[in-house]
Structures are given as C-alpha cells and as structure tokens.
Design a protein around this motif. Structure first.
Motif, PDB file in Angstrom:
ATOM      1  N   GLN A 116       0.834  -1.297  -0.323  1.00 38.60           N
ATOM      2  CA  GLN A 116      -0.457   0.416   0.318  1.00 38.60           C
ATOM      3  C   GLN A 116       1.089   1.627  -0.046  1.00 38.60           C
ATOM      4  O   GLN A 116       1.557   1.531   0.397  1.00 38.60           O
ATOM      5  CB  GLN A 116      -1.140   0.047   1.304  1.00 38.60           C
ATOM      6  N   GLY A 117       0.309   1.987  -1.197  1.00 39.02           N
ATOM      7  CA  GLY A 117       0.909   3.430  -1.175  1.00 39.02           C
ATOM      8  C   GLY A 117       2.160   3.430  -2.033  1.00 39.02           C
ATOM      9  O   GLY A 117       2.981   4.833  -1.931  1.00 39.02           O
ATOM     10  N   VAL A 118       2.701   1.834  -2.103  1.00 37.00           N
ATOM     11  CA  VAL A 118       4.087   2.281  -2.639  1.00 37.00           C
ATOM     12  C   VAL A 118       4.095   2.049  -4.273  1.00 37.00           C
ATOM     13  O   VAL A 118       3.233   0.442  -4.923  1.00 37.00           O
ATOM     14  CB  VAL A 118       4.791   0.884  -2.204  1.00 37.00           C
ATOM     15  N   ASP A 119       4.169   3.081  -4.649  1.00 35.28           N
ATOM     16  CA  ASP A 119       3.523   3.215  -6.242  1.00 35.28           C
ATOM     17  C   ASP A 119       4.649   3.182  -7.308  1.00 35.28           C
ATOM     18  O   ASP A 119       5.759   3.526  -7.501  1.00 35.28           O
ATOM     19  CB  ASP A 119       3.057   4.747  -6.474  1.00 35.28           C
ATOM     20  N   THR A 120       4.507   2.338  -7.719  1.00 34.53           N
ATOM     21  CA  THR A 120       5.769   1.626  -8.277  1.00 34.53           C
ATOM     22  C   THR A 120       5.266   0.916  -9.392  1.00 34.53           C
ATOM     23  O   THR A 120       4.103   0.265 -10.084  1.00 34.53           O
ATOM     24  CB  THR A 120       7.064   0.486  -8.115  1.00 34.53           C
ATOM     25  N   ILE A 121       5.923   0.589 -10.396  1.00 36.31           N
ATOM     26  CA  ILE A 121       5.712  -0.489 -11.613  1.00 36.31           C
ATOM     27  C   ILE A 121       5.233  -1.549 -11.898  1.00 36.31           C
ATOM     28  O   ILE A 121       4.213  -2.453 -12.094  1.00 36.31           O
ATOM     29  CB  ILE A 121       6.908  -0.503 -12.704  1.00 36.31           C
ATOM     30  N   LEU A 122       6.029  -2.295 -10.721  1.00 33.83           N
ATOM     31  CA  LEU A 122       5.061  -4.031 -10.302  1.00 33.83           C
ATOM     32  C   LEU A 122       3.596  -3.519  -9.465  1.00 33.83           C
ATOM     33  O   LEU A 122       2.713  -4.400  -9.905  1.00 33.83           O
ATOM     34  CB  LEU A 122       6.175  -4.724  -9.335  1.00 33.83           C
ATOM     35  N   THR A 123       3.553  -2.331  -8.698  1.00 37.20           N
ATOM     36  CA  THR A 123       2.804  -2.542  -7.752  1.00 37.20           C
ATOM     37  C   THR A 123       1.230  -1.392  -8.487  1.00 37.20           C
ATOM     38  O   THR A 123       0.267  -2.322  -8.018  1.00 37.20           O
ATOM     39  CB  THR A 123       3.078  -2.254  -6.554  1.00 37.20           C
ATOM     40  N   THR A 124       1.206  -0.887  -9.304  1.00 35.18           N
ATOM     41  CA  THR A 124       0.310  -0.087  -9.561  1.00 35.18           C
ATOM     42  C   THR A 124      -0.150  -0.872 -10.531  1.00 35.18           C
ATOM     43  O   THR A 124      -0.505  -2.306 -11.347  1.00 35.18           O
ATOM     44  CB  THR A 124       0.688   1.438 -10.615  1.00 35.18           C
TER      45      THR A 124
END
Ligand code: HEM
Length: 524
Positions: A116-124
């Motif tokens: 959560q809150g980690v806005d990255t290429i993998l997680t978005t």
C-alpha cells in the motif's frame, strides 16, 4: 442494583453475538447459494470464506498453489472457486483474455495492497500510470543494452565464484541459493541502479537484504490482511530498542540489517544519483542515461523530480525485490537438476566444451559476444526446463474481471470477480508437458514447430502481456552466463542425502524446502 445493571449488559452482549452469528451465517448462505459464483465448482469451504485460502498460507505455509492441479482434476473443471469472490482458471484461452488480449484485466488492488502506498511499476493497478513508468524504464532493457548487462553480470559472477572457491576449499558445503541471491541482488543493483560495488557482500551473503526478502515473502499475508501494520512495522523496526524484538529472530535480523544498512545505502544512492542527474543534466542529455533513476527523472510524462526521493527509493526497492529472487531460484533449480543427473551434466558439459573450443579463453575473453550464449540449444533447454518445473513466481497473481464480464466453460464471471492463473498449473499440464514432475530438457528439443508453439503458449514463467516481466531478456543472458561460467570453472557436486526432487513452497516466489548444498572444486 448491580445485578439489574449486569443483566441488560450481558443480554446486550449475548444479543450482539447472536446477531453477529446470524449475520455471518446469512453471508455464508448467500455466498454458497445465491452469489453469482455459487455454481462455479470448488471446495465448499472456499466458497464460504476467504479463510480457506488464508489457512493454506498461514497454517500450511506456502499457499494453495501446488494443490491447484489436483483441485481442477477433482472438480473436473477449467474454472474453480478458491474464495468467495476469487476463481482460478486452467484454460489457455481464458488466460489470454485476462492477461494478454488488450485491454488486459487490471491487477487486483486488494492483492497488491500489501504494498500500500508504494506506487511502482510492479504494484500499480492503474494501466495509464503503469504505461508511463514502463515506457520510462523500457530503454534500459533493450537488446542494445545487453552488452553492458552481460559485462556487469559476468563481472559479478566471477567475483562470487572467487569467494565460493575460497569458502568451499577443503570440501566445505556451500548453500548455493545464498550465493546466487547475493549475486542476483548485486547484478540488479549494478545494471539498473548503477550501484558500483557489492550491495550484498559475497563474503557474508546471508545479509539483511536477503533475510528481509525471505521475511516479506513468508509473512506477506500479514501485510495483505492488515495493511496498516506495514508503516507501523517499518517504524518500529527503525526505532525500537532491541529488547522489543528479542525472541523474534526474523524481526531482529531484519531490524538490524535491513533498514539500517541496506535501505540507507539505497536511499543514499538514490539521492546521489538524483543530484548527479540534475547537476549534469545538460551534458547528459547527449548521452544515453544509464540507470532507472535517470530514466524516470528524464521522462517528462512521469513528472518526477530528484526531490521525490521516496518515489525513486520505492521503485529501486521493488526492482531489487523483483529482480533478485526469481533468477536466483531458477539458477538453483537448474544446478540442482544438472548435478542430479550424470546424463544432463555430461551433455551440457559437451556443449560448453565445444563453445570453449570455438572461443579460446571462453566467456571471459575480451571479445566474447553474449549472443553466442543464445546459440546453445541444450543450455536453453535446461534453463527453460528449470523455469517450467519450478516457475519462480508460481502462484496467484489475481486480476479483476472488467465490466464486460467473462464467460468460461458455461460459467459467467461477473465484473469484479478476482481471477488467477497460477503459472505452476499451466507448466504442469499433463497433456502439454507429459510427466510434468520430471526434469526433462529433451522435451524442448527436436519438436515440430507446431508442438513447440503449443508448448510456448503454456510456458509463461515471466507472465505475458503488458504486465509481463520487464527483466526477461536480461534474465536469460544473465542465467546463461552464470551456468556457463560456474560449470566451466568448477567441478560441482551436490551434498549427500538431498532428495531426488527439489521440493518448494510458494512464498510469493518459490523457495526450496531443503536448500541444495554443493561442493566446488576448481577444474584443473
Ligand atoms: C528468472 C527471472 C525472472 C522471472 C521468472 C520473473 C517473473 C516475473 C513475473 C511472473 C512477473 C509478473 C508479476 C505480476 O504479474 O505481478 C514479473 C514482473 C516484473 N519483473 Fe520479473 N522475473 C524475473 C526477473 C526479473 C529481473 C531480473 C527484474 C529486474 C531487473 C525483474 C523485474 C520485474 C518488474 C519490474 C516487473 C513488473 C513489470 C510490470 O508490471 O510492468 N524481473 N516478473
């Protein structure tokens, strides 16, 4: 007086509990008999409660992944219900629709909320945001960049081999996975973050970074179910006195090694690179930028400045996590099965001897071209078979059925249904890969183009479509380099008493149950 006050409060409590029980029972009844997925076959308990899936993750450890082929067989269906609103599919056309046909289905936000809150290429989960990030990073992964990537990989493989040679002297057993994880962590840090040296020391490879990854993998269900624990946990880990974590070996080691050394190291590195990129922007505009930071900072649509250290930091950590575990487990699998079979080892060795004859000095000679590694069919078959038998990312990566819904095997999956397609299930399809539990590189060789095409459809270790692995091409080159170099340099032998097959659990990535240990002797 007291009694008269007690009575109503206990009555309220009892009524409250009874109402809650009635409510839960009504929910379960609804899920089993009235829910849009109620006719999808599967274990009743799975349809009734999501605790069914959690049970496998928490109590059994390693999730439901390896039970899925049996469940599809038992319920004789390409679609089975594995949670009240979650199905698993074993159907290649449905897979293509969900993962590769445009627009592919979105990643399931609930599943990726552990970050959560980690806005990255993998997680978005936002396709537009993802496209911007991916486009910004893609230039780092082009074939043009492969020579640089090969050289960094070869350099690190030589270094780790040096240490393995020393530490394995006198027949000492070495835990292969530990060295390979350190190797892949340094490789990714070198190729994508321009990290100059060893982020993880080869001398002490079981470092905090690796322990932290194991910890996150093993307990990922905690982060998924109770996401607010993530920031609290990180805060406690960074400030708590040691006595808080005494007795919790994992936490203790994570705390002492992970945030303090490795995270600070990466953070510092992000800042340095960010500052360097800005201060030399003008000159650098002429050259090709070399790190993920350069790419993100110079991409105008990503709208990032070097002051957004946290965003850079998150991308860096996610790339490190994505890039470290998967190649390491695949290489471990490859070495395990190569060394288990004299026949496989000899055939591979013959191919490598031939390479050595064509290129005196072998892969380490200055003019060796990495493209030669792609001309070794048996090596390719061995690495492919390693990725097939134990897909590094084997399990559930749920997507969400969009507003169109999805029809599969006479079942209608309404919008909002979670849909998963574990790679392990496709890789162990008995029709496409007969005797799927057998490590058999030959299954990839001397096949008709039609057969091979069919196998390739079911072979998806890097996933497929717009969310497929961005590091796929560089992983192939790196894994080939590692196998060729280490087998060329060492006579390797597995430790005694290891089982015949490499058992594993699904901790997000596959993790061997028993660590393959090896003896290494320098070849004469
Ligand atoms: C054997 C090696 C590897 C395997 C089997 C593998 C497998 C995968 C899989 C299955 C996914 C999809 C995950 C999902 O749907 O949530 C993925 C995504 C990803 N991988 Fe890998 N990976 C490998 C190596 C690497 C390396 C070396 C890097 C980085 C250098 C990397 C970076 C990524 C990234 C950034 C994504 C997200 C891509 C996106 O959503 O656009 N991987 N990988």
């Amino acid at each position: 007086m007291l009694e008269s006050m007690n009575l109503p409060s206990s009555a309220i409590l009892t009524t409250g509990l009874a109402l809650a029980a009635i409510f839960r029972a009504a929910v379960v009844l609804y899920r089993l008999y009235f829910h849009p997925l109620c006719c999808v076959p599967g274990p009743k308990l799975a349809g009734a409660t999501s605790l069914y899936l959690r049970y496998y993750e928490v109590v059994e450890g390693g999730g439901i992944t390896q039970l899925l082929p049996g469940l599809h067989k038992k319920y004789n269906s390409p679609v089975i219900r594995i949670a009240p609103n979650h199905v698993h599919i074993n159907d290649i056309e449905a897979y293509k629709r969900a993962f590769t046909t445009k627009p592919s289905f979105r990643k399931c936000p609930d599943f990726y909320k552990s970050a959560q809150g980690v806005d990255t290429i993998l997680t978005t989960t936002d396709p537009q945001r993802h496209r911007v990030m991916r486009n910004a990073m893609l230039p780092l992964f082009t074939p043009r960049d492969m020579t640089r990537i090969f050289l960094i990989g070869r350099d690190h493989i030589t270094k780790v081999a040096q240490v393995m040679s020393r530490q394995g002297r006198d027949g000492q057993l070495l835990d292969l996975l530990v060295y390979l994880r350190a190797l892949t962590a340094n490789f990714v840090a070198g190729t994508l973050l321009d990290h100059p040296s060893e982020l993880v020391s080869y001398e002490a490879p079981q470092s905090g970074w690796i322990i932290a990854q194991e910890f996150i993998g093993r307990y990922r269900w905690i982060f998924a179910d109770i996401p607010f624990l993530v920031p609290i946990g990180l805060f406690l880990l960074s400030v708590s006195p040691e006595w808080i974590t005494i007795g919790f070996r994992d936490l203790f080691q994570v705390r002492t090694a992970f945030p303090v050394r490795v995270l600070a190291n990466i953070l510092q590195h992000c800042e340095n690179v960010g500052n360097r990129v800005l201060s030399t922007k003008r000159e650098r505009e002429k050259e090709a930028p070399q790190t993920v930071f350069d790419k993100l900072l110079s991409d105008t649509s990503y709208k990032l400045t070097s002051r957004d250290t946290l965003a850079l930091f998150q991308q860096a950590v996610v790339l490190m996590i994505a890039g470290t575990a998967s190649p390491a487990i695949t290489l471990t699998t490859a070495f395990f099965y190569i060394l288990k079979s004299k026949d496989i080892e000899t055939r591979l060795q013959d191919e490598l001897d031939n390479l050595e004859q064509r290129f005196p000095g072998g892969m380490t000679s200055a003019d060796f071209d990495w493209r030669e590694l792609h001309k070794l069919p048996y090596l390719e078959a061995v690495v492919k078979e390693s990725l097939r038998i134990i897909p590094a990312v084997p399990g559930l990566l749920p997507r969400v059925v969009p507003s169109t819904g999805l029809n599969i095997a006479s079942h209608y999956l309404p919008p909002g249904t979670r849909i998963s397609a574990a790679h392990y299930v496709f890789h162990h399809n008995e029709t496409i890969f007969p005797n799927p539990g057998k490590f058999d590189p030959d299954r990839w060789l001397n096949k008709s183009p039609e057969d091979l095409q069919l196998m390739e459809q079911y072979f998806m270790p890097f996933s497929k479509g717009p969310r497929a692995c961005i590091g796929m091409k560089q992983s192939w080159v790196f894994m080939y380099t590692a196998v060729v170099y280490l087998l060329g340099r060492f006579e390797m032998r597995l430790g005694e008493g290891l089982p015949g097959v490499l058992e594993w659990v699904d901790d997000g990535t596959a993790v061997p149950v028993v660590r393959p240990v090896v003896r290494v002797v320098e070849r004469g």
